[in-house]
Enzyme design. Structure first.
Site, PDB file in Angstrom:
ATOM      1  N   HIS A   1     -23.071  19.338   6.586  1.00 48.31           N
ATOM      2  CA  HIS A   1     -21.672  18.976   6.854  1.00 48.31           C
ATOM      3  C   HIS A   1     -20.686  19.109   5.597  1.00 48.31           C
ATOM      4  O   HIS A   1     -19.936  19.779   5.624  1.00 48.31           O
ATOM      5  CB  HIS A   1     -21.458  17.649   7.580  1.00 48.31           C
ATOM      6  CG  HIS A   1     -19.927  17.090   7.785  1.00 48.31           C
ATOM      7  ND1 HIS A   1     -19.690  17.311   8.842  1.00 48.31           N
ATOM      8  CD2 HIS A   1     -18.986  16.683   6.951  1.00 48.31           C
ATOM      9  CE1 HIS A   1     -18.298  16.837   9.058  1.00 48.31           C
ATOM     10  NE2 HIS A   1     -17.974  16.688   7.788  1.00 48.31           N
ATOM     11  N   GLU A   2     -21.094  18.490   4.673  1.00 50.11           N
ATOM     12  CA  GLU A   2     -20.434  18.556   3.405  1.00 50.11           C
ATOM     13  C   GLU A   2     -20.477  19.994   2.689  1.00 50.11           C
ATOM     14  O   GLU A   2     -19.550  20.496   2.248  1.00 50.11           O
ATOM     15  CB  GLU A   2     -20.756  17.606   2.252  1.00 50.11           C
ATOM     16  CG  GLU A   2     -20.706  16.093   2.783  1.00 50.11           C
ATOM     17  CD  GLU A   2     -19.228  15.810   3.393  1.00 50.11           C
ATOM     18  OE1 GLU A   2     -18.198  16.467   2.788  1.00 50.11           O
ATOM     19  OE2 GLU A   2     -19.101  14.880   4.270  1.00 50.11           O
TER      20      GLU A   2
ATOM     21  N   HIS B   1     -17.530  22.009   4.049  1.00 55.14           N
ATOM     22  CA  HIS B   1     -16.395  21.713   3.150  1.00 55.14           C
ATOM     23  C   HIS B   1     -16.420  22.446   1.942  1.00 55.14           C
ATOM     24  O   HIS B   1     -15.622  23.296   1.800  1.00 55.14           O
ATOM     25  CB  HIS B   1     -16.400  20.310   3.012  1.00 55.14           C
ATOM     26  CG  HIS B   1     -15.882  19.484   4.397  1.00 55.14           C
ATOM     27  ND1 HIS B   1     -14.750  19.767   4.901  1.00 55.14           N
ATOM     28  CD2 HIS B   1     -16.352  18.340   4.719  1.00 55.14           C
ATOM     29  CE1 HIS B   1     -14.675  18.872   5.891  1.00 55.14           C
ATOM     30  NE2 HIS B   1     -15.772  17.983   5.885  1.00 55.14           N
TER      31      HIS B   1
ATOM     32  N   HIS C   1     -16.244  26.345   2.777  1.00 54.71           N
ATOM     33  CA  HIS C   1     -15.041  26.667   2.999  1.00 54.71           C
ATOM     34  C   HIS C   1     -13.977  26.822   1.557  1.00 54.71           C
ATOM     35  O   HIS C   1     -13.063  27.591   1.712  1.00 54.71           O
ATOM     36  CB  HIS C   1     -14.197  25.600   3.891  1.00 54.71           C
ATOM     37  CG  HIS C   1     -13.076  25.873   4.569  1.00 54.71           C
ATOM     38  ND1 HIS C   1     -12.466  24.901   5.557  1.00 54.71           N
ATOM     39  CD2 HIS C   1     -12.412  26.935   4.597  1.00 54.71           C
ATOM     40  CE1 HIS C   1     -11.592  25.507   6.113  1.00 54.71           C
ATOM     41  NE2 HIS C   1     -11.340  26.655   5.686  1.00 54.71           N
TER      42      HIS C   1
END
Length: 606
Positions: free
Chosen positions: A397-398, A401, A404
């Site tokens: 998940h992190e 980020h 991105h």
């Protein structure tokens, strides 16, 4: 209780015991705190240079070029100082020197905003027609077309230079509404230890709470959940005052910017219509019976007569795989292989060579996990990795980020080197959806499948049950403050308990006081209308992952293009580039379809 749980939870090491190779790469920003302080002083001294531009931004295109070059140069330096200070504080909230640095960094941000606050009013005074002429005649300005268009879109809500300066100054003291509760929660709040069925005491901290709730020992789960809630209840009045202050801050800014309500003010900055929020809430409410079905399936799987909130995280199998950090990185890379070699090799290098991730648990570490950086730094991650599938998924998940951020920083100038909260949660949940699909397809073993359902539902429960519930809570609380009503801890807890009771239905026993204090456990509420973006993010993520997993032509390239847009496009337009339209409830409906598939798989295994 499994041996690995005792090993990981019996002690929480001090920060000083964490080896450098397991820490985030702070030396890539500044070698020492003294270097940070020197950089801080340099940045502060540069703010005065802005005075030479006051009243002159409309003089000529070349003057505007010089201003934009100078302001971006300062912004990059500000970011490095800010990231270092906040990361140092995040990894150890008990470090008073780091707390002081973070306080200085927040003050710096307020002074920076104030010093540069004249810019937008002056540009508005120049006029859109003249600025568009300059953008056409001066090649160095052409990249700023989107920025200028967006500025004039917001023109009605930009105040005079004097008012903008004041709004910049108040940002620092207003930070106290989130900083004070944050310090209370992370540095001062202590919890009674959890207790196993054999009477063993287990340390309960923000870093261990998640692992304790995932224990196979129901007494560990019960005492961890109750003692964690009781810790917040013991300071509920102070936390309620802090949240009420934050909500009043939001209303102050809303009125200062001349909006009708806080929801509108927050969505306007990203050019989002409010129906995006209401689509989520209404679709969620329509599908609450799906959650009731899940609670029934979980109760049967666990073999309990009565389901309690602390059973939500109970493992469905006692044979969960053990995963170390490097193995987790490998699994994530395999799941994301459809995105191509560049994506996967960059991710692996960041984790294993460049030390993006501060992953070891330690005393004083900020609860939860987050990705944080600035153009000019690595996209760092702070988390407590505890060796299970859930930790692997959190890392995925992190890394969503962080990747991105990486792609945005690689492809956009500073003016567009950020992205909105609305799209941020798409990239993170997309990674999880892709990795989960890979693991589901390549590991048919029943026990692994059950462990994967545990991980999947931990994620979907947080993003698609808790976050919509917090969003409904936040809407009601903001509306009460907008009407001038007072807020007490009891008011907040009663509202929270009512909303959770609706979501649990008759399938869950509700301890209203402890369920009701959930509002105090989520710092997300100090960022107005952040929580709903988790739910829209996971919706867009599942819709986009489905297209790539089906092999839809061009889907991968469109997704990578989305990662690279930053703020060069408005959020809804960026997601449309990727292939999803969030002005309709379709993606939310698709994600409830994913939830139903998981429930059906769980029902088939018991």
């Amino acid at each position: 209780m499994q041996a690995w749980e005792v090993k990981h939870m019996s002690t929480v090491p001090l920060r000083s015991a964490i080896p450098d190779e397991d820490r985030y790469n702070r030396e890539s920003i500044f070698g020492t705190p003294d270097e940070w302080r020197a950089a801080f002083d340099r940045v502060i001294s540069r703010f005065a240079e802005a005075d030479q531009f006051k009243g002159h931004l409309g003089d000529s295109p070349s003057t505007l070029v010089r201003w934009l070059s100078y302001s971006e140069d300062v912004a990059l330096a500000v970011g490095q100082v800010f990231v270092y200070a906040l990361m140092e504080q995040a990894v150890d909230k008990t470090d008073q020197a780091a707390n002081a640095m973070a306080d200085m960094a927040y003050g710096m941000m307020g002074r920076w905003q104030a010093a540069f606050s004249f810019s937008n009013p002056e540009l508005l005074a120049v006029g859109q027609a003249k600025l568009n002429e300059w953008l056409q005649s001066e090649p160095r300005l052409q990249v700023y077309q989107q920025m200028i268009d967006d500025l004039f879109r917001q023109q009605a809500h930009v105040r005079s230079a004097e008012v903008e300066e004041l709004l910049g100054f108040v940002s620092d003291p207003f930070n106290a509404f989130s900083n004070s509760p944050d310090s209370l929660i992370n540095a001062d709040l202590k919890f009674k230890p959890a207790r196993s069925s054999t009477g063993e005491e287990l340390p309960l901290t923000h870093g261990t709470e998640g692992s304790l709730l995932y224990s196979t020992d129901r007494e560990v789960r019960r005492t961890a959940w109750e003692n964690y809630a009781d810790g917040f209840i013991s300071v509920k009045n102070a936390l309620a005052a802090g949240l009420a202050g934050a909500m009043k801050r939001d209303v102050f800014y809303m009125r200062a910017r001349r909006f009708d309500n806080v929801l509108e003010s927050q969505l306007f900055q990203y050019n989002l219509p409010t129906n995006v929020f209401y689509n989520l809430i209404e679709t969620y409410k329509q599908h609450i019976p799906t959650w009731h079905r899940y609670w029934r399936a979980r109760k049967k799987a666990l073999g309990v007569d009565q389901l309690h909130p602390y059973d939500i995280w109970a493992p469905l199998t006692q044979h969960s795989p053990q995963i170390d950090f490097k193995q987790a990185v490998a699994m994530i890379g395999e799941g994301l292989a459809p995105l191509g070699e560049d994506y996967v090799s960059t991710l692996r290098r960041g984790c294993l060579e460049q030390r993006w991730v501060d992953f070891q648990p330690n005393a004083g570490k900020t609860e939860g996990a987050f990705s944080f950086g600035w153009q000019g730094t690595h996209p760092f991650i702070n988390m407590s990795f505890n060796g299970d599938l859930r930790a692997m998924s959190t890392l995925a998940h992190e890394l969503g980020h962080s990747m991105h951020s990486y792609y945005t920083w690689q492809n956009q100038p500073f003016a567009y080197a950020d992205y909105s909260l609305f799209v941020a949660e798409t990239a993170s949940n997309f990674n999880q959806a892709m990795v989960r699909a890979h693991l589901l397809a390549t590991n048919p073993d029943r026990e692994f499948q059950l462990a994967l359902i545990d991980e999947t539902m931990n994620n979907i429960h947080r993003y698609f049950f808790i976050m919509p519930t917090l969003s409904r809570f936040e809407l009601e609380v903001h509306e009460r403050v907008e009407r001038g009503e007072g807020l007490t801890a009891e008011d907040l807890s009663e509202l929270m308990a009512d909303l959770f009771a609706e979501g649990y239905g008759d399938e869950m026993a509700v301890d209203r006081e402890r369920v009701g204090i959930t509002w105090a456990q989520f710092g997300h509420l100090y960022v107005p209308y952040y929580t709903f973006q988790y739910a829209t993010g996971i919706s867009a993520a599942h819709a986009l992952a489905a297209r790539i997993l089906k092999g839809e032509s061009g889907a991968t390239d469109k997704y990578l293009q989305f990662l690279s847009t930053g703020n060069a496009l408005y959020p809804l337009d960026a997601l449309k580039v990727a292939g999803v339209d969030m002005t309709t409830p379709q993606a939310v409906e698709e994600t409830f379809g994913v939830l139903e598939q998981v429930i059906e798989r769980l029902e088939s295994l018991f």
